[in-house]
Design an enzyme around this catalytic site. Sequence first.
Site, short mmCIF file in Angstrom:
data_model
loop_
_atom_site.label_atom_id
_atom_site.label_comp_id
_atom_site.label_asym_id
_atom_site.label_seq_id
_atom_site.Cartn_x
_atom_site.Cartn_y
_atom_site.Cartn_z
N ASN A 6 42.15 -39.54 -25.69
CA ASN A 6 41.74 -39.65 -24.48
C ASN A 6 42.82 -39.03 -23.66
O ASN A 6 43.89 -39.56 -23.45
CB ASN A 6 41.60 -41.03 -24.10
CG ASN A 6 41.39 -41.31 -22.47
OD1 ASN A 6 41.07 -40.23 -22.06
ND2 ASN A 6 41.17 -42.73 -22.21
N TRP A 7 42.62 -37.73 -23.26
CA TRP A 7 43.43 -37.00 -22.43
C TRP A 7 43.33 -37.43 -20.89
O TRP A 7 44.31 -36.88 -20.20
CB TRP A 7 43.26 -35.54 -22.42
CG TRP A 7 43.42 -35.02 -23.83
CD1 TRP A 7 43.65 -35.68 -24.89
CD2 TRP A 7 43.31 -33.55 -24.37
NE1 TRP A 7 43.86 -34.77 -26.12
CE2 TRP A 7 43.46 -33.40 -25.61
CE3 TRP A 7 42.76 -32.53 -23.53
CZ2 TRP A 7 43.74 -32.45 -26.28
CZ3 TRP A 7 42.85 -31.41 -24.32
CH2 TRP A 7 43.23 -31.29 -25.60
N LYS A 8 42.41 -38.27 -20.52
CA LYS A 8 42.28 -38.79 -19.13
C LYS A 8 42.58 -37.72 -18.17
O LYS A 8 42.03 -36.49 -18.53
CB LYS A 8 43.56 -39.88 -18.77
CG LYS A 8 43.54 -40.99 -19.91
CD LYS A 8 44.43 -42.05 -19.42
CE LYS A 8 44.55 -42.98 -20.63
NZ LYS A 8 45.38 -44.18 -20.44
N HIS A 92 35.96 -47.49 -20.15
CA HIS A 92 37.49 -47.40 -20.34
C HIS A 92 37.87 -48.47 -19.21
O HIS A 92 37.52 -48.50 -18.13
CB HIS A 92 37.95 -46.18 -20.21
CG HIS A 92 39.45 -46.22 -20.52
ND1 HIS A 92 40.51 -46.45 -19.56
CD2 HIS A 92 39.97 -45.72 -21.83
CE1 HIS A 92 41.45 -46.31 -20.12
NE2 HIS A 92 41.47 -45.93 -21.46
N GLU A 94 40.20 -48.27 -17.08
CA GLU A 94 40.75 -47.43 -15.98
C GLU A 94 39.16 -47.25 -15.11
O GLU A 94 39.52 -47.12 -13.88
CB GLU A 94 41.36 -46.12 -16.13
CG GLU A 94 42.92 -46.59 -16.68
CD GLU A 94 43.38 -45.32 -17.84
OE1 GLU A 94 42.91 -44.20 -17.72
OE2 GLU A 94 44.45 -45.89 -18.19
N GLU A 164 41.00 -52.50 -26.39
CA GLU A 164 42.05 -52.18 -25.79
C GLU A 164 42.66 -52.98 -24.90
O GLU A 164 42.10 -53.24 -23.47
CB GLU A 164 41.86 -50.65 -25.00
CG GLU A 164 41.36 -49.60 -25.69
CD GLU A 164 41.67 -48.22 -25.25
OE1 GLU A 164 42.15 -47.33 -25.69
OE2 GLU A 164 41.00 -48.13 -23.86
N GLY A 170 48.89 -47.50 -21.77
CA GLY A 170 49.84 -46.95 -20.98
C GLY A 170 51.26 -47.62 -20.56
O GLY A 170 52.19 -47.18 -19.58
N SER A 210 49.10 -48.06 -26.31
CA SER A 210 50.46 -47.50 -26.82
C SER A 210 50.42 -47.49 -28.18
O SER A 210 51.67 -47.62 -28.87
CB SER A 210 51.56 -48.67 -26.21
OG SER A 210 51.32 -48.64 -24.78
N GLY A 231 46.02 -42.75 -26.13
CA GLY A 231 46.23 -42.09 -24.67
C GLY A 231 47.43 -40.86 -24.62
O GLY A 231 47.35 -40.04 -25.24
N GLY A 232 48.63 -41.68 -24.23
CA GLY A 232 49.69 -41.07 -24.05
C GLY A 232 50.18 -40.00 -25.29
O GLY A 232 50.35 -38.89 -25.18
C1 PEP Z 1 43.95 -45.38 -23.44
O1 PEP Z 1 43.91 -45.14 -22.08
O2 PEP Z 1 42.78 -45.40 -24.05
C2 PEP Z 1 45.29 -45.59 -24.15
C3 PEP Z 1 45.11 -46.36 -25.34
O3 PEP Z 1 46.27 -45.27 -23.70
P1 PEP Z 1 47.62 -45.21 -24.37
O4 PEP Z 1 47.72 -44.94 -25.74
O5 PEP Z 1 48.70 -44.22 -23.37
O6 PEP Z 1 48.27 -46.86 -23.85
#
Ligand code: PEP
Length: 249
Positions: A6-8, A92, A94, A164, A170, A210, A231-232
């Site tokens: 997920n590049w957001k 999600h 966010e 999640e 994040g 994470s 994500g990251g």
């Molecule tokens: C996400 O936003 O779906 C996510 C899991 O982010 P991160 O891996 O950065 O925690």
Amino acid sequence: MLVAGNWKMNLDLAAARQLTSGVVAAVGSTHNVDVAICPTFVNLDAMYSIMHGSGIRLGAQTMHEADSGAYTGEISASMLRAVGCHYVILGHSERRQFFGETDDGVSRKAQQARRHRLTPIVCVGEVLEQRESGEQNKVVESQVRKSLSDVSIDNGSELVLAYEPVWAIGTGKTASPEQVAEMHSHIRSILCDLYGNAKGDDVLILYGGSVKPSNAEDLFARENVDGGLIGGASLKADDFAAIVDAARR
Ligand code: PEP
């Protein structure tokens, strides 16, 4: 197994092209594991051209529930299909936190996604206070049941769930493999209740929060952990490829 990035709201066109080329080269074959990247809307078409034929699939980060119409700024399911999307992330945390998405809205979007043969990746997860007060199972059960209400599937591969925990997204904090395994088994039993055992057992349940190359293998080794929503770490081709490798093992 499925590993989805997920590049957001990251990466302009040039940077996204570079990352997609890097991911295609670093991931190599998608043998044994499905792999997807979910760039921003404006970059979907260009990324599809780069990754087409690699076996890596394309996903969007949200969509609107209507076919078309006066919804300034929104994107429909058929538009996503037309640029090569296979997946769409829905609900999600966010989107829930910053854009007011609700379980009912997620359910309407997931129904629309299915009508257009997109595979929804439906996200659920508790916030920190809910975990601390021991309410996480109840909260997630309610999210799963409401977000999937009236969402029908012919087989389990038409739907993906992502657990999640909001406190792990994040933040660098990862849920422990035991916490993840416990929640995934809870979600599995809800899916079997909703869809019957044959279909419910086949729905992939991803963990997100994470995930990094250093913790992926331990998480993915647990029962009912069918991959990750990343994500990251999906913004670095080598890290993302290392997580895909962990899913292969
Ligand atoms: C996400 O936003 O779906 C996510 C899991 O982010 P991160 O891996 O950065 O925690």
